[in-house]
Design a protein around this motif. Sequence first.
Motif, short mmCIF file in Angstrom:
data_model
loop_
_atom_site.label_atom_id
_atom_site.label_comp_id
_atom_site.label_asym_id
_atom_site.label_seq_id
_atom_site.Cartn_x
_atom_site.Cartn_y
_atom_site.Cartn_z
N GLN A 114 0.85 -1.18 0.00
CA GLN A 114 0.00 0.00 0.00
C GLN A 114 0.89 1.23 0.00
OE1 GLN A 114 -2.12 1.07 3.57
NE2 GLN A 114 -3.69 2.14 2.43
N GLU A 115 0.62 2.10 -0.96
CA GLU A 115 1.30 3.39 -0.92
C GLU A 115 0.57 4.23 0.10
OE1 GLU A 115 2.40 5.27 -4.45
OE2 GLU A 115 2.84 3.42 -5.50
N GLN A 116 1.26 5.18 0.68
CA GLN A 116 0.65 5.99 1.73
C GLN A 116 -0.66 6.59 1.22
OE1 GLN A 116 3.26 8.86 3.46
NE2 GLN A 116 1.90 9.26 5.16
N TYR A 117 -1.73 6.35 1.95
CA TYR A 117 -3.08 6.80 1.62
C TYR A 117 -3.56 6.28 0.27
CZ TYR A 117 -1.98 9.94 5.45
OH TYR A 117 -1.59 10.45 6.65
N GLY A 118 -3.00 5.18 -0.17
CA GLY A 118 -3.36 4.64 -1.48
C GLY A 118 -4.15 3.36 -1.37
N HIS A 119 -4.33 2.73 -2.53
CA HIS A 119 -5.05 1.47 -2.61
C HIS A 119 -4.21 0.34 -2.02
CE1 HIS A 119 -6.77 3.60 -6.31
NE2 HIS A 119 -7.56 3.81 -5.29
N ILE A 120 -4.91 -0.66 -1.54
CA ILE A 120 -4.25 -1.84 -0.96
C ILE A 120 -4.26 -2.93 -2.02
CG2 ILE A 120 -4.30 -3.52 0.91
CD1 ILE A 120 -6.22 -1.45 2.36
N GLU A 121 -3.11 -3.52 -2.28
CA GLU A 121 -3.01 -4.60 -3.26
C GLU A 121 -2.33 -5.80 -2.63
OE1 GLU A 121 -1.02 -3.33 -6.78
OE2 GLU A 121 -2.36 -1.63 -7.08
N LEU A 122 -2.78 -6.97 -3.03
CA LEU A 122 -2.15 -8.20 -2.57
C LEU A 122 -0.86 -8.44 -3.34
CD1 LEU A 122 -5.28 -10.53 -2.51
CD2 LEU A 122 -4.10 -9.61 -0.52
N THR A 123 0.15 -8.94 -2.66
CA THR A 123 1.34 -9.41 -3.36
C THR A 123 1.01 -10.79 -3.93
OG1 THR A 123 2.23 -10.52 -1.40
CG2 THR A 123 2.86 -8.19 -1.74
N SER A 124 1.91 -11.36 -4.70
CA SER A 124 1.64 -12.70 -5.24
C SER A 124 1.47 -13.72 -4.11
CB SER A 124 2.74 -13.13 -6.21
OG SER A 124 4.00 -13.12 -5.56
N ILE A 125 2.26 -13.60 -3.07
CA ILE A 125 2.12 -14.50 -1.91
C ILE A 125 0.78 -14.24 -1.21
CG2 ILE A 125 3.06 -15.12 0.35
CD1 ILE A 125 5.83 -14.28 -0.80
N GLY A 126 0.45 -12.97 -1.02
CA GLY A 126 -0.81 -12.60 -0.38
C GLY A 126 -2.01 -13.10 -1.16
N GLU A 127 -1.92 -13.04 -2.48
CA GLU A 127 -3.03 -13.53 -3.30
C GLU A 127 -3.20 -15.03 -3.16
OE1 GLU A 127 -4.81 -13.31 -7.83
OE2 GLU A 127 -3.06 -12.11 -7.29
N LYS A 128 -2.10 -15.76 -3.10
CA LYS A 128 -2.19 -17.22 -2.93
C LYS A 128 -2.83 -17.57 -1.59
CE LYS A 128 0.62 -21.44 -3.15
NZ LYS A 128 -0.52 -22.21 -2.87
N VAL A 129 -2.40 -16.88 -0.53
CA VAL A 129 -2.98 -17.12 0.80
C VAL A 129 -4.47 -16.77 0.78
CG1 VAL A 129 -2.95 -16.43 3.23
CG2 VAL A 129 -0.80 -16.78 2.01
N ALA A 130 -4.81 -15.63 0.19
CA ALA A 130 -6.20 -15.18 0.14
C ALA A 130 -7.07 -16.17 -0.64
CB ALA A 130 -6.29 -13.78 -0.48
N LYS A 131 -6.56 -16.69 -1.76
CA LYS A 131 -7.32 -17.69 -2.54
C LYS A 131 -7.57 -18.94 -1.71
CE LYS A 131 -6.02 -16.73 -7.33
NZ LYS A 131 -5.24 -17.21 -8.48
N ASP A 132 -6.52 -19.38 -1.00
CA ASP A 132 -6.66 -20.57 -0.16
C ASP A 132 -7.72 -20.34 0.92
OD1 ASP A 132 -4.69 -21.81 -1.63
OD2 ASP A 132 -3.11 -21.50 -0.12
N VAL A 133 -7.69 -19.17 1.54
CA VAL A 133 -8.66 -18.84 2.58
C VAL A 133 -10.06 -18.82 1.99
CG1 VAL A 133 -9.46 -17.00 4.13
CG2 VAL A 133 -7.03 -17.56 4.02
N HIS A 134 -10.21 -18.17 0.85
CA HIS A 134 -11.53 -18.06 0.22
C HIS A 134 -12.07 -19.44 -0.16
CE1 HIS A 134 -14.84 -16.24 -1.87
NE2 HIS A 134 -14.50 -16.84 -2.99
N GLU A 135 -11.22 -20.27 -0.73
CA GLU A 135 -11.66 -21.63 -1.10
C GLU A 135 -12.07 -22.42 0.13
OE1 GLU A 135 -8.49 -23.30 -3.41
OE2 GLU A 135 -8.83 -21.91 -5.07
N ARG A 136 -11.32 -22.26 1.21
CA ARG A 136 -11.66 -22.96 2.45
C ARG A 136 -13.00 -22.48 3.00
NH1 ARG A 136 -7.12 -21.72 5.25
NH2 ARG A 136 -8.19 -20.39 6.71
N HIS A 137 -13.26 -21.20 2.91
CA HIS A 137 -14.52 -20.65 3.40
C HIS A 137 -15.71 -21.04 2.52
CE1 HIS A 137 -12.45 -17.25 5.88
NE2 HIS A 137 -12.32 -18.43 6.42
N GLN A 138 -15.46 -21.37 1.26
CA GLN A 138 -16.53 -21.78 0.36
C GLN A 138 -17.01 -23.20 0.64
OE1 GLN A 138 -18.09 -19.68 -1.93
NE2 GLN A 138 -16.90 -18.27 -0.69
N MET A 139 -16.18 -24.01 1.29
CA MET A 139 -16.55 -25.40 1.57
C MET A 139 -17.58 -25.50 2.65
SD MET A 139 -13.00 -27.41 1.37
CE MET A 139 -12.03 -27.41 -0.08
#
Length: 82
Positions: free
Chosen positions: A57-82
């Motif tokens: 995140q740039e100061q006062y800017g948008h928040i973006e996932l890194t490639s690692i963050g996106e992988k973790v987030a996908k895993d979390v989302h898939e787990r929550h969908q079950m």
Amino acid sequence: MTEKYSRSEEDYLEAIYLMGLENKVARVKDVAKAVGVTMPSVVSAVRSLSEKGLVEQEQYGHIELTSIGEKVAKDVHERHQM
């Protein structure tokens, strides 16, 4: 993933991930609304997630996932969908 993340960290990552899927940018106020917390809580969480290399995140800017963050987030989302 060998590293464990807290439930709240996973919730933040998933919220940012879902906003990205909807072609919306993730902003602190939007994440706060999605997760049901205050904006200062999001700022603190984003700082922590950034230190772990999961978001950028740039100061006062948008928040973006890194490639690692996106992988973790996908895993979390898939787990929550079950």
